[in-house]
Design an enzyme around this catalytic site. Structure first.
Site, short mmCIF file in Angstrom:
data_model
loop_
_atom_site.label_atom_id
_atom_site.label_comp_id
_atom_site.label_asym_id
_atom_site.label_seq_id
_atom_site.Cartn_x
_atom_site.Cartn_y
_atom_site.Cartn_z
N HIS A 68 -18.75 3.67 -40.91
CA HIS A 68 -19.43 2.38 -40.78
C HIS A 68 -20.84 2.52 -40.18
CE1 HIS A 68 -20.34 -1.71 -39.60
NE2 HIS A 68 -20.22 -1.39 -38.33
N HIS A 72 -24.53 2.01 -32.71
CA HIS A 72 -24.41 0.59 -32.37
C HIS A 72 -23.02 0.15 -31.91
CE1 HIS A 72 -22.86 -0.25 -36.49
NE2 HIS A 72 -22.33 -1.33 -35.93
N ASP A 73 -21.96 0.85 -32.31
CA ASP A 73 -20.62 0.43 -31.88
C ASP A 73 -20.03 1.30 -30.76
OD1 ASP A 73 -20.13 -1.92 -33.27
OD2 ASP A 73 -19.53 -0.86 -35.10
N GLU A 130 -19.32 -0.72 -27.40
CA GLU A 130 -18.26 -1.69 -27.56
C GLU A 130 -16.90 -1.05 -27.85
OE1 GLU A 130 -18.96 -4.58 -30.62
OE2 GLU A 130 -17.12 -5.66 -30.13
N ASP A 131 -16.88 -0.06 -28.70
CA ASP A 131 -15.60 0.43 -29.20
C ASP A 131 -15.16 1.79 -28.67
OD1 ASP A 131 -15.36 -1.83 -30.69
OD2 ASP A 131 -16.20 -0.97 -32.51
N ASP A 168 -25.56 -4.32 -40.00
CA ASP A 168 -24.17 -4.23 -39.55
C ASP A 168 -23.34 -5.31 -40.24
OD1 ASP A 168 -21.90 -3.66 -37.90
OD2 ASP A 168 -22.51 -5.25 -36.50
MN MN Z 1 -20.58 -2.52 -36.38
#
Ligand code: MN
Length: 721
Positions: A48, A72-73, A76-77, A139
């Site tokens: 992704h 970018h993630d 958060e992840d 995104d």
């Molecule tokens: Mn994303």
């Protein structure tokens, strides 16, 4: 999935300043962090961020943006912290990753208010660095492309709706048309599958009938232009199902009537050639009137430039043509991102605030500061995102772009809030006109200002832009608070006076601590609003004081007496003018006082001042709360019509009703409602609601009705008894 070296090569191919080492490190870091996480599709999660980075390479974005896409993630992840990214990749990238993360967290709720609030935050975040928004849009685009893998219907729908409402228009607004169209179409497929299937079916029928038409028209057009010495490239394409659907909705046409589903872009070598090509095409084909637009001399607010026209082309097919240079073509497709390519390559970080077509972003941030509610903001912004622009000029030649449907008052606010607030009229192209006049392209507008002018509540109906609306509401709110404060002051003073006390500051300050107020102004504001009562203040100051019960009639009379004498000097005696103080003062339901009648205001929780005829029975119920009563007078200047009600008994025969309505019309009064009860064969009872200026106007009209011989009795209804 794109491999590491492929991605890095791609960035280097368009950006000689690319930091390959940093890109390599970001790629490896993100692969490791996401580890064996999986997407809903079953693909490794890391595919992704790589796809998102790939989308951004199509826009030729810089190293920092591509690295941000890869990372970018992670916050958060995965177990990654801001500090970690900052240490490894620097503050700039860490801030951007943080910005994208914040936006993603905002997506978690689905209620409308929450969505509006999200949007507000989203814009504040992006105004600091537009690249955050570009990463976020990429995104979202990749998530929309893979939306069908998500199992929950409700979740798919929510994401699609949010994309349609917010991200697609936003992409359009920053000029990224390819993004916008793809986002819209992917959302359309989720939200309205049936409609999309219908459009697709019709398209494939059309394609069967005219399989090679697209190429044929392209060839004819380019050879026609070539014959006139113009070497151009022609790109023909079928419009996307969603733009076709929107056109059908906007113009209420059926699929069968839909003919202009083809659009052609003609790319020339220079601006001059655009106009020459247009000339050739208009001479060769019949053009459709009203469809020609010159966005080269006046670009759209997002920087878009092109000549648009529609002609009846080969095979009698309506053909939409967009004529532009290579650079314009590039900007039309890539929008704000194209500015990276056309900027000085030495300048690593273009300052978004300095890119002329995107000044509106700053305007939006200004709006956010003026304290509109989130819903108001979303409503305004949605409207603006969907409309076309008109371009107008100040007397000194400054260009101001406004949404279509904007008025001269919007223009005044666009120039400056203070100019809007003091606007009393305008000169448009030298002609004096009301400020609610709709603007047309090319208008030159001079604002006439009044020293004592202040915005009124009705102004909100005369503006279209969020900026103007926000400024008007802001100003009204400020004045409303000042009025409530003055009102609260008067209520406290009159209650204290009734108790033989003087409401001095030193005495009242005792109440602040007890009631937890920071200042007397805030205390008075809440009393004025009716959130707390003046009696509470009295009790806080003198806990042992027992309040005498005042006779209501006396209290009302006392206030009335004062109002006539001190009308101008007493700030709390409000002119009753629905237009000016609509939020503070309203007339009680089912009561119909008119200028000329004595009135009294009642401070009502959550409603401000509710006005009753002084003789109304409802006033008597307030016997033990005289501090809630406020003296009121009519504003003689107001040119408003007031609701009133007449009860009459009319002769029951043909023509009676028309005599009555004609008489009312002769007096320039408006009938707003009419109901009747059949009483007997000879007479019927009528209740007529009419809008009139004042008591005199009403009396004259009633005399005329009584004199008409079809009415045996007519009485004014002043309150519900
Ligand atoms: Mn994303």
């Amino acid at each position: 999935m794109m491999r590491q070296y492929e991605l890095v090569d791609r960035v280097s191919s368009y950006d000689p300043l690319a930091n390959e080492d940093l890109l390599n490190r970001a790629y490896v870091f993100a692969t490791q962090k996401h580890g064996d996480q999986k997407r809903a599709s079953g693909d490794p999660y890391f595919s992704h961020p790589v796809e998102v980075a790939g989308i951004l390479t199509d826009l030729h974005l810089d190293t920092a943006s591509i690295a941000t896409a890869l990372l970018h993630d992670t916050i958060e992840d995965t177990e990654t912290s801001f500090t970690e990214i900052e240490e490894l990749f620097g503050r700039e990238i860490a801030d951007m990753v943080n910005g994208v993360t914040k936006m993603s967290l905002l997506e978690l709720s689905s209620a409308d208010t929450a969505q509006a609030e999200n949007f507000r935050k989203l814009l504040v975040a992006t105004a600091s660095d537009i690249r955050i928004l570009l990463v976020k849009l990429a995104d979202r685009l990749h998530n929309m492309r893979t939306l069908h893998f998500i199992k929950s219907d409700e979740k798919r729908r929510r994401i699609a709706q949010e994309t349609m409402d917010i991200y697609a228009p936003l992409a359009g607004r920053i000029g990224m048309h390819n993004f916008r169209e793809e986002l819209e179409d992917l959302s359309f497929a989720e939200i309205n599958q049936e409609a999309r299937a219908l459009v697709m079916e019709r398209l494939s029928e059309l394609n069967e009938q005219s399989s090679d038409m697209l190429a044929e028209i392209s060839n004819t057009v380019s050879s026609e232009l070539s014959a006139h010495g113009l070497e151009v490239e022609v790109y023909g394409r079928q419009k996307r199902p969603f733009s076709i659907w929107r056109k059908m909705q906007n113009k209420s046409i059926s699929l069968e009537q839909l003919s202009d589903i083809f659009a052609y872009r003609i790319v020339t070598q220079s601006e001059d050639e655009c106009y020459r090509a247009l000339g050739v095409l208009h001479r060769t084909y019949r053009f459709v009137p009203g469809r020609y637009k010159d966005f080269i001399s006046t670009p759209k607010i997002n920087g878009y430039q092109s000549l648009h026209t529609t002609v009846i082309g080969p095979n009698n097919q309506r053909v939409e043509l967009q004529i532009r240079t290579r650079e314009m073509h590039d900007i039309a497709n890539r929008g704000i991102a194209a500015h990276w390519t056309y900027k000085d390559q030495q300048d690593e970080r273009p300052d978004i605030a300095k890119i002329e077509p995107f000044n509106w972003l700053q305007d939006m941030v200004e709006q956010l500061k003026t304290g509109e509610t989130a819903e108001e903001f979303l409503e305004n912004t949605k409207l603006e995102l969907f409309t076309d622009q008109v371009f107008c000029f100040t007397p000194k030649g400054r260009l101001i772009a406004l949404p279509r449907g904007a008025t001269a008052l919007d223009f005044a606010y666009a120039v400056h809030t203070a100019i809007g607030n003091s606007c009393i009229g305008v000169r448009i192209n030298g002609l004096k006109l009301p400020f609610r006049t709709l603007l047309k392209n090319g208008d030159e507008i001079e604002i006439i200002r009044g020293e004592t002018q202040k915005p009124m509540a009705t102004w909100v109906n005369h503006v279209r832009t969020g900026k103007a609306r926000a400024a008007i509401r802001h100003s009204l709110r400020e004045r409303e608070e000042a009025e409530f404060m003055a009102l609260g002051k008067q209520m406290i003073e009159s209650l204290f006076a009734a108790e033989g006390l003087e409401a001095k500051g030193s005495l009242l300050e005792r109440a602040l601590g007890v009631m937890h107020y920071e200042s007397l102004d805030l205390l008075r504001l809440d009393v004025g609003r009716g959130d707390i009562s003046a009696a509470d203040v009295l009790l806080a100051v003198m806990p042992k004081k027992r309040r005498r019960r005042s006779m209501i009639a006396g209290a009302v009379r006392g206030l009335m007496g004062r109002s006539t004498h001190k009308a101008t000097s007493h700030p709390a005696i409000l002119p009753l003018n629905g237009a000016l103080y609509g939020t503070v003062v309203k007339i009680a339901d089912d009561h119909f006082p008119l200028p000329g009648d004595e009135i009294v205001g009642v401070v009502t929780m959550g409603q401000g001042v509710v006005v009753y005829p002084a003789a109304a029975p409802d006033i008597l119920i307030l016997e033990d709360k005289p501090e809630r009563l406020v003296a009121m007078k009519w504003d003689e200047e107001a040119e408003t019509l007031f609701a009133s009600r007449v009860h009459m008994t009319a002769v029951n025969r043909t023509g009676s009703l028309s005599v009555i309505t004609q008489t009312i019309a002769d007096f320039d009064a408006n009938i707003t409602n009419l109901s009747f009860i059949q009483d007997s064969d000879d007479f019927c009872e009528l209740t007529v609601d009419v809008e009139v200026r004042d008591v005199d106007h009403m009396e004259q009209m009633m005399d005329a009705i009584r004199g008409s011989r079809v009415v045996s009795e007519a009485n004014r209804v002043i309150f519900k008894s």
